[in-house]
Design an enzyme around this catalytic site. Structure first.
Site, PDB file in Angstrom:
ATOM      1  N   ASP A   1       0.788  -1.169  -0.020  1.00 51.96           N
ATOM      2  CA  ASP A   1      -0.152  -0.014  -0.170  1.00 51.96           C
ATOM      3  C   ASP A   1       0.993   1.140   0.083  1.00 51.96           C
ATOM      4  O   ASP A   1       1.898   1.318   0.688  1.00 51.96           O
ATOM      5  CB  ASP A   1      -0.841  -0.139   1.280  1.00 51.96           C
ATOM      6  CG  ASP A   1      -1.924   0.968   1.251  1.00 51.96           C
ATOM      7  OD1 ASP A   1      -3.213   0.679   1.284  1.00 51.96           O
ATOM      8  OD2 ASP A   1      -1.671   2.309   1.293  1.00 51.96           O
ATOM      9  N   ILE A   2       0.617   2.083  -0.991  1.00 53.37           N
ATOM     10  CA  ILE A   2       1.587   3.310  -1.109  1.00 53.37           C
ATOM     11  C   ILE A   2       1.408   4.250   0.321  1.00 53.37           C
ATOM     12  O   ILE A   2       2.186   5.166   0.343  1.00 53.37           O
ATOM     13  CB  ILE A   2       1.252   4.079  -2.366  1.00 53.37           C
ATOM     14  CG1 ILE A   2       2.359   4.741  -2.987  1.00 53.37           C
ATOM     15  CG2 ILE A   2      -0.080   5.064  -2.394  1.00 53.37           C
ATOM     16  CD1 ILE A   2       2.306   5.089  -4.440  1.00 53.37           C
TER      17      ILE A   2
ATOM     18  N   GLN B   1     -14.497   3.421   1.453  1.00 51.57           N
ATOM     19  CA  GLN B   1     -13.725   2.808   0.459  1.00 51.57           C
ATOM     20  C   GLN B   1     -13.331   4.039  -0.805  1.00 51.57           C
ATOM     21  O   GLN B   1     -14.085   4.709  -1.206  1.00 51.57           O
ATOM     22  CB  GLN B   1     -14.530   1.817  -0.460  1.00 51.57           C
ATOM     23  CG  GLN B   1     -13.677   1.139  -1.482  1.00 51.57           C
ATOM     24  CD  GLN B   1     -14.496   0.023  -2.261  1.00 51.57           C
ATOM     25  OE1 GLN B   1     -15.702  -0.508  -1.957  1.00 51.57           O
ATOM     26  NE2 GLN B   1     -13.997  -0.894  -3.114  1.00 51.57           N
TER      27      GLN B   1
ATOM     28  N   HIS C   1     -10.430  -5.034  -2.625  1.00 55.55           N
ATOM     29  CA  HIS C   1      -9.051  -5.411  -2.006  1.00 55.55           C
ATOM     30  C   HIS C   1      -9.236  -5.450  -0.702  1.00 55.55           C
ATOM     31  O   HIS C   1      -9.780  -5.081   0.160  1.00 55.55           O
ATOM     32  CB  HIS C   1      -8.143  -4.156  -2.464  1.00 55.55           C
ATOM     33  CG  HIS C   1      -8.636  -2.916  -2.089  1.00 55.55           C
ATOM     34  ND1 HIS C   1      -9.489  -2.127  -2.737  1.00 55.55           N
ATOM     35  CD2 HIS C   1      -8.223  -1.942  -1.078  1.00 55.55           C
ATOM     36  CE1 HIS C   1      -9.776  -1.022  -2.428  1.00 55.55           C
ATOM     37  NE2 HIS C   1      -9.169  -0.761  -0.969  1.00 55.55           N
TER      38      HIS C   1
ATOM     39  N   HIS D   1      -7.018  -5.373   2.660  1.00 55.81           N
ATOM     40  CA  HIS D   1      -5.816  -4.768   3.455  1.00 55.81           C
ATOM     41  C   HIS D   1      -5.348  -5.869   4.582  1.00 55.81           C
ATOM     42  O   HIS D   1      -6.147  -6.551   5.331  1.00 55.81           O
ATOM     43  CB  HIS D   1      -5.986  -3.617   4.238  1.00 55.81           C
ATOM     44  CG  HIS D   1      -6.975  -2.652   3.559  1.00 55.81           C
ATOM     45  ND1 HIS D   1      -6.105  -1.348   3.154  1.00 55.81           N
ATOM     46  CD2 HIS D   1      -8.092  -2.331   3.069  1.00 55.81           C
ATOM     47  CE1 HIS D   1      -6.738  -0.515   2.597  1.00 55.81           C
ATOM     48  NE2 HIS D   1      -8.114  -0.790   2.207  1.00 55.81           N
TER      49      HIS D   1
HETATM   50  P1  AMP Z   1      -9.790   1.769   0.131  1.00 59.27           P
HETATM   51  O1  AMP Z   1      -9.792   3.071   0.728  1.00 59.27           O
HETATM   52  O2  AMP Z   1      -9.982   0.579   1.147  1.00 59.27           O
HETATM   53  O3  AMP Z   1     -10.239   1.807  -1.057  1.00 59.27           O
HETATM   54  O4  AMP Z   1      -8.229   1.531   0.008  1.00 59.27           O
HETATM   55  C1  AMP Z   1      -7.457   2.018  -1.178  1.00 59.27           C
HETATM   56  C2  AMP Z   1      -6.043   1.671  -0.517  1.00 59.27           C
HETATM   57  O5  AMP Z   1      -5.314   2.013  -1.731  1.00 59.27           O
HETATM   58  C3  AMP Z   1      -5.703   2.846   0.226  1.00 59.27           C
HETATM   59  O6  AMP Z   1      -5.118   2.134   1.586  1.00 59.27           O
HETATM   60  C4  AMP Z   1      -4.518   3.522  -0.423  1.00 59.27           C
HETATM   61  O7  AMP Z   1      -3.507   3.997   0.411  1.00 59.27           O
HETATM   62  C5  AMP Z   1      -4.023   2.530  -1.460  1.00 59.27           C
HETATM   63  N1  AMP Z   1      -3.529   3.248  -2.924  1.00 59.27           N
HETATM   64  C6  AMP Z   1      -4.047   4.112  -3.684  1.00 59.27           C
HETATM   65  N2  AMP Z   1      -3.243   4.265  -4.601  1.00 59.27           N
HETATM   66  C7  AMP Z   1      -2.310   3.244  -4.682  1.00 59.27           C
HETATM   67  C8  AMP Z   1      -1.239   2.743  -5.463  1.00 59.27           C
HETATM   68  N3  AMP Z   1      -0.993   3.568  -6.386  1.00 59.27           N
HETATM   69  N4  AMP Z   1      -0.648   1.828  -5.073  1.00 59.27           N
HETATM   70  C9  AMP Z   1      -0.598   1.169  -3.818  1.00 59.27           C
HETATM   71  N5  AMP Z   1      -1.585   1.527  -3.024  1.00 59.27           N
HETATM   72  C10 AMP Z   1      -2.417   2.326  -3.273  1.00 59.27           C
END
Ligand code: AMP
Length: 145
Positions: A39-40, A102, A108, A110
């Site tokens: 996760d970024i 979300q 996805h 976590h």
């Molecule tokens: P959610 O809010 O449950 O949809 O989580 C989305 C997750 O994606 C968050 O924890 C973000 O930090 C992560 N995220 C968003 N863009 C990227 C990316 N380019 N690479 C890796 N993780 C990402």
């Protein structure tokens, strides 16, 4: 059901772009049905996301074979996280719908090495790319071993 539920899958979402190979990411594991990557904006050190290679916004439409595959990948990742980050506590979290918070509408899971009372803010602070690359390498090496 929430009024704001996103029902239509957007092929341009960020995780779809990863699956298409259009944007870079720090890969931890991949098989024919799933992909796991760092996760970024981690909520704790070692935060990993597991996604199915099925186009689905959330849990509602996740097919059983992909649900099973996501969990099998999650088990592998979690075992590696416990070793690499020397933490027994791994939080498994998954948000369905914008009302739940979300932000990316490709299902996805976590996996966050942390304690629920210590968890950092959701998707706020960008991690150092070099650190993410190193963590992905360490996790991948254990899973592949
Ligand atoms: P959610 O809010 O449950 O949809 O989580 C989305 C997750 O994606 C968050 O924890 C973000 O930090 C992560 N995220 C968003 N863009 C990227 C990316 N380019 N690479 C890796 N993780 C990402």
């Amino acid at each position: 059901m929430s009024q704001d539920k996103q029902t239509k899958y957007d092929d341009n979402n960020i995780f779809a772009k990863m699956l298409n190979g259009d944007i870079p990411y720090h890969k931890v594991f991949e098989d024919d049905k799933t992909l796991a990557f760092m996760d970024i904006m981690p909520q704790a050190k070692g935060h990993v996301l597991v996604i199915p290679k099925q186009k689905t916004c959330d849990l509602e439409d996740l097919e059983p074979e992909y649900a099973a595959a996501v969990l099998m990948t999650a088990k592998k990742v979690m075992q590696a996280q416990r070793q690499v980050f020397e933490r027994e506590g791994i939080i498994q979290m998954q948000l369905n719908g914008s009302e739940a918070g979300q932000t990316v509408f490709h299902y996805h899971l976590h996996l966050i090495p942390s304690n629920i009372h210590e968890l950092g803010k959701h998707a706020v602070e960008m991690a150092d790319q070099k650190e993410l690359a190193e963590q992905a390498k360490q996790l991948a090496a254990l899973i592949d071993a």
